[in-house]
Scaffold this active site. Sequence first.
Site, short mmCIF file in Angstrom:
data_model
loop_
_atom_site.label_atom_id
_atom_site.label_comp_id
_atom_site.label_asym_id
_atom_site.label_seq_id
_atom_site.Cartn_x
_atom_site.Cartn_y
_atom_site.Cartn_z
N VAL A 26 4.50 -13.80 -0.41
CA VAL A 26 4.92 -13.17 -1.36
C VAL A 26 6.07 -13.69 -2.87
CG1 VAL A 26 4.18 -11.05 -1.16
CG2 VAL A 26 6.17 -12.12 -0.10
N TYR B 62 21.29 -8.69 2.25
CA TYR B 62 20.06 -7.56 2.52
C TYR B 62 20.27 -6.42 1.64
CZ TYR B 62 16.60 -4.06 4.87
OH TYR B 62 15.74 -3.55 5.55
N SER C 222 14.59 0.62 2.13
CA SER C 222 15.36 0.65 3.22
C SER C 222 17.17 2.13 3.04
CB SER C 222 16.21 -0.96 3.70
OG SER C 222 16.82 -0.49 5.08
N ILE D 96 13.25 1.53 12.84
CA ILE D 96 11.66 1.71 13.05
C ILE D 96 11.75 1.01 13.99
CG2 ILE D 96 9.72 2.04 12.22
CD1 ILE D 96 11.03 3.93 10.89
N ASN E 173 5.50 -4.31 1.30
CA ASN E 173 6.32 -3.81 2.63
C ASN E 173 7.04 -5.68 3.31
OD1 ASN E 173 5.80 -2.82 5.27
ND2 ASN E 173 4.56 -4.53 5.55
N1 LIG Z 1 12.18 -2.23 10.96
C1 LIG Z 1 13.29 -1.33 9.98
O1 LIG Z 1 13.78 -0.63 11.19
C2 LIG Z 1 13.26 -1.18 8.82
C3 LIG Z 1 13.91 -0.18 8.47
C4 LIG Z 1 14.36 -0.37 6.96
C5 LIG Z 1 13.18 -1.12 6.16
N2 LIG Z 1 12.13 -2.27 7.41
C6 LIG Z 1 11.20 -2.75 6.09
O2 LIG Z 1 10.53 -2.81 6.22
C7 LIG Z 1 9.52 -3.80 5.57
C8 LIG Z 1 8.79 -3.91 7.05
O3 LIG Z 1 9.48 -4.13 8.40
P1 LIG Z 1 9.16 -4.82 9.80
O4 LIG Z 1 10.10 -4.53 10.50
O5 LIG Z 1 7.50 -4.51 10.02
O6 LIG Z 1 9.04 -5.98 10.15
P2 LIG Z 1 8.09 -6.75 11.07
O7 LIG Z 1 9.17 -8.46 10.79
O8 LIG Z 1 7.91 -6.38 11.88
O9 LIG Z 1 6.62 -7.23 9.57
C9 LIG Z 1 6.88 -7.90 8.69
C10 LIG Z 1 6.14 -8.89 8.15
O10 LIG Z 1 6.06 -9.72 6.69
C11 LIG Z 1 6.20 -10.94 6.50
N3 LIG Z 1 6.76 -11.73 5.89
C12 LIG Z 1 7.84 -12.06 5.91
N4 LIG Z 1 7.64 -12.72 5.10
C13 LIG Z 1 6.27 -12.87 4.21
C14 LIG Z 1 5.95 -13.36 3.20
N5 LIG Z 1 7.51 -14.50 2.43
N6 LIG Z 1 4.49 -13.51 2.47
C15 LIG Z 1 4.66 -12.32 3.39
N7 LIG Z 1 4.40 -11.90 4.17
C16 LIG Z 1 5.57 -12.20 4.33
C17 LIG Z 1 6.03 -11.11 8.30
O11 LIG Z 1 5.33 -12.47 8.67
C18 LIG Z 1 5.92 -9.54 9.25
O12 LIG Z 1 4.26 -10.29 8.99
C19 LIG Z 1 10.35 -4.77 5.35
O13 LIG Z 1 10.71 -4.78 3.93
C20 LIG Z 1 12.00 -4.11 6.29
O14 LIG Z 1 12.80 -4.64 5.38
C21 LIG Z 1 12.51 -2.26 8.85
#
Ligand SMILES: NC(=O)c1ccc[n+]([C@@H]2O[C@H](COP(=O)([O-])OP(=O)(O)OC[C@H]3O[C@@H](n4cnc5c(N)ncnc54)[C@H](O)[C@@H]3O)[C@@H](O)[C@H]2O)c1
Length: 259
Positions: A66, A157, A144, A190, A92
């Site tokens: 991305v 972040y 977030s 999450i 995402n």
């Molecule tokens: N888990 C939480 O508590 C939480 C809370 C608030 C927001 N978020 C947001 O939710 C989203 C997903 O989080 P998650 O917990 O599922 O994370 P995760 O790390 O489990 O999954 C993220 C995915 O994005 C992919 N990714 C990373 N860089 C990339 C790139 N340059 N191009 C394409 N894909 C890429 C990774 O390979 C991974 O599969 C993120 O934007 C994160 O900031 C997560």
Amino acid sequence: MNRLTDKVALVTGAGRGIGAAIARAFAAEGAAVVLAELDIATAQATAREIAGAIGNAKVLAVQTDVTQSASVQAAVSEAQKAFGPVDVLVNNAGINVFADPLTMTDDDWRRCFAVDLDGVWNGCRAVLPGMIERRAGSIVNIASTHAFQIIPGCFPYPVAKHGVIGLTRALGIEYAPKNVRVNAIAPGYIETQLTHDWWNAQPDPEAARRATLELPPMKRIGKPEEVAMTAVFLASDEAPFINASCITIDGGRTALHHE
Ligand SMILES: NC(=O)c1ccc[n+]([C@@H]2O[C@H](COP(=O)([O-])OP(=O)(O)OC[C@H]3O[C@@H](n4cnc5c(N)ncnc54)[C@H](O)[C@@H]3O)[C@@H](O)[C@H]2O)c1
């Protein structure tokens, strides 16, 4: 089970975590789904799992970075070739970059913004011309609760996530007359690999996990599926007048008054 029938959706970072849950939920609701993911092996595994679980699922994994606009454009073209024009985009993909502001490297700053903000813009820019032309489309940006509140030690972040809300509102307003909706979801904690990685990076991972579960009024953290349900709603025709808005999914934590 058919709230997204006939829609083509592209979900970035859909190999695992919240993105994978969104891809599963979208396929279950009848959408054709493209998993646009940097780690192609996880995306292919998730795509196989979805195809195995849902008869007639239309699902495709495409390696995508991305941070590179050409890579996102290519994924959108692949989606169009396989299933037709993209109706729904979920930005995402995201990474945690948590540092001390003054000792952080320039590379940390750039890496954070490249994925967490440029990545969202690259996705929007790739699908907007088609959506504007067809006068239909829904973009869902995963922000977030860091987009509204600051936790010390998490820089930069939250700066990027504040930007995601700004981008959501700006594009939602720009393209509202074209019937393109741009919304955000702000998850609190999450349970995904990202969360486990953070716990494991703390001096006492088990104590960090227990402390996290104590924070929300509901005394638990969220599940990726709970974010996916809201993404389905925003992507669907059930939310036709929700635009330039953000839905928080944190069990009420950001509304809690801290003593
Ligand atoms: N888990 C939480 O508590 C939480 C809370 C608030 C927001 N978020 C947001 O939710 C989203 C997903 O989080 P998650 O917990 O599922 O994370 P995760 O790390 O489990 O999954 C993220 C995915 O994005 C992919 N990714 C990373 N860089 C990339 C790139 N340059 N191009 C394409 N894909 C890429 C990774 O390979 C991974 O599969 C993120 O934007 C994160 O900031 C997560």
